[in-house]
Enzyme design. Structure first.
Site, PDB file in Angstrom:
ATOM      1  N   SER A 145      17.049 -41.339  23.314  1.00  0.00           N
ATOM      2  CA  SER A 145      17.682 -42.636  23.558  1.00  0.00           C
ATOM      3  C   SER A 145      19.121 -42.573  23.095  1.00  0.00           C
ATOM      4  O   SER A 145      19.480 -41.757  22.239  1.00  0.00           O
ATOM      5  CB  SER A 145      16.939 -43.728  22.782  1.00  0.00           C
ATOM      6  OG  SER A 145      17.667 -44.941  22.760  1.00  0.00           O
ATOM      7  N   TYR A 158      12.648 -46.993  15.013  1.00  0.00           N
ATOM      8  CA  TYR A 158      12.766 -46.523  16.401  1.00  0.00           C
ATOM      9  C   TYR A 158      13.938 -45.558  16.559  1.00  0.00           C
ATOM     10  O   TYR A 158      13.790 -44.455  17.100  1.00  0.00           O
ATOM     11  CB  TYR A 158      12.935 -47.709  17.342  1.00  0.00           C
ATOM     12  CG  TYR A 158      13.223 -47.300  18.767  1.00  0.00           C
ATOM     13  CD1 TYR A 158      12.204 -46.826  19.585  1.00  0.00           C
ATOM     14  CD2 TYR A 158      14.517 -47.364  19.280  1.00  0.00           C
ATOM     15  CE1 TYR A 158      12.466 -46.432  20.883  1.00  0.00           C
ATOM     16  CE2 TYR A 158      14.780 -46.969  20.583  1.00  0.00           C
ATOM     17  CZ  TYR A 158      13.756 -46.502  21.379  1.00  0.00           C
ATOM     18  OH  TYR A 158      14.019 -46.090  22.661  1.00  0.00           O
TER      19      TYR A 158
END
Length: 264
Positions: A145, A158
């Site tokens: 990401s 995360y």
């Protein structure tokens, strides 16, 4: 330099295949002639997708599994081995997130992020890569990401798991390159998917959200070509470049102002 036509006739395992980027990657692989093994938690969605692909002439298998279960990767591998299938393309797409003040968030979900985003990625890759090395051919895509390029307060776990994913992919890519195995870290930004709702991070939805189809197309193109990292949109590439030169504390403070959730 390879192309996505190299995927034709190869079996591809896609985790988290029931929604979002996972579905888009499966469809992109099918359009390039790959055969599909789809795994996710939701059996009904897997069966619906299998019917869709079969109707289009794509050979497909489904394996229901929940990667929050530490035994799931081995169960997936054993099912594939029992079926006599040979996975040459591994798509580590499954992932979880959770936005909020860490001291208030659900502990089980925090730990599940580590298990799915990190542990399951390592476990599945370790199971399938040895055969790729033996065959001197294979492809592994790891969903990282743009959150992996700087700390993200209120998505702290995360973002940390995605740093792990990106570095894991980059290190492994160097290890297996001499054996003809390609590994790519795909680092999307905000993408059309269920992620925002599940992670309770809907405030990150914006006007510049990217389609899952475009992320899938660019990610698989990069994988076929052997690129080790791909940030599939311009603003993300700019941000990933700039954070190299800016103080981490300043960047973290700026991101916190954007990411801070409203307290009840």
């Amino acid at each position: 330099m390879g192309s996505t036509s190299d995927f034709r006739g190869k079996w591809a395992l896609v985790t988290g295949a029931s929604a979002g980027i996972g579905v888009a990657i499966a469809r992109e692989l099918a359009s390039n002639g790959a055969k599909l093994i789809l795994t996710a938690r939701r059996q009904d969605r897997l069966e619906a997708l299998a019917a869709e692909f079969a109707a289009q002439g794509t050979e497909v298998r489904v394996i229901q599994a929940d990667l929050t279960d530490p035994a799931a990767p081995q169960a997936i591998y054993s099912a594939i081995e029992a079926g006599g299938l040979q996975v040459e393309i591994l798509i580590n797409n499954a992932g979880l997130g959770q936005q909020g003040y860490f001291y208030e968030t659900d502990l089980a979900q925090e730990l599940s992020q580590v298990r799915v985003n990190c542990e399951a990625v390592v476990h599945l890759t370790r199971l399938f890569v040895p055969r790729m090395v033996e065959r001197r051919r294979g492809w592994v895509l790891v969903l990282a990401s743009t959150a992996s390029f700087q700390p993200v307060p209120f998505l702290s776990t995360y973002a940390a798991t995605k740093v792990f994913d990106r570095f894991f992919a980059q290190g492994l890519a160097e290890e297996v390159a001499p054996y003809g195995v390609k590994v790519t870290a795909l680092c999307p930004g905000p993408t059309e998917s269920e992620f925002f709702d599940v992670a309770k991070a809907t405030k990150f939805k914006g006007r510049n959200i990217q389609s899952a189809e475009e992320v899938a197309r660019l990610g698989l193109k990069a994988l076929a070509r052997g690129r080790r990292t791909i940030v599939p949109y311009f603003n993300g590439r700019v941000a990933a470049f700039l954070v190299r030169f800016l103080p981490v504390g300043w960047i973290t403070s700026l991101v916190a102002r954007v990411a801070r959730p409203k307290q009840a």
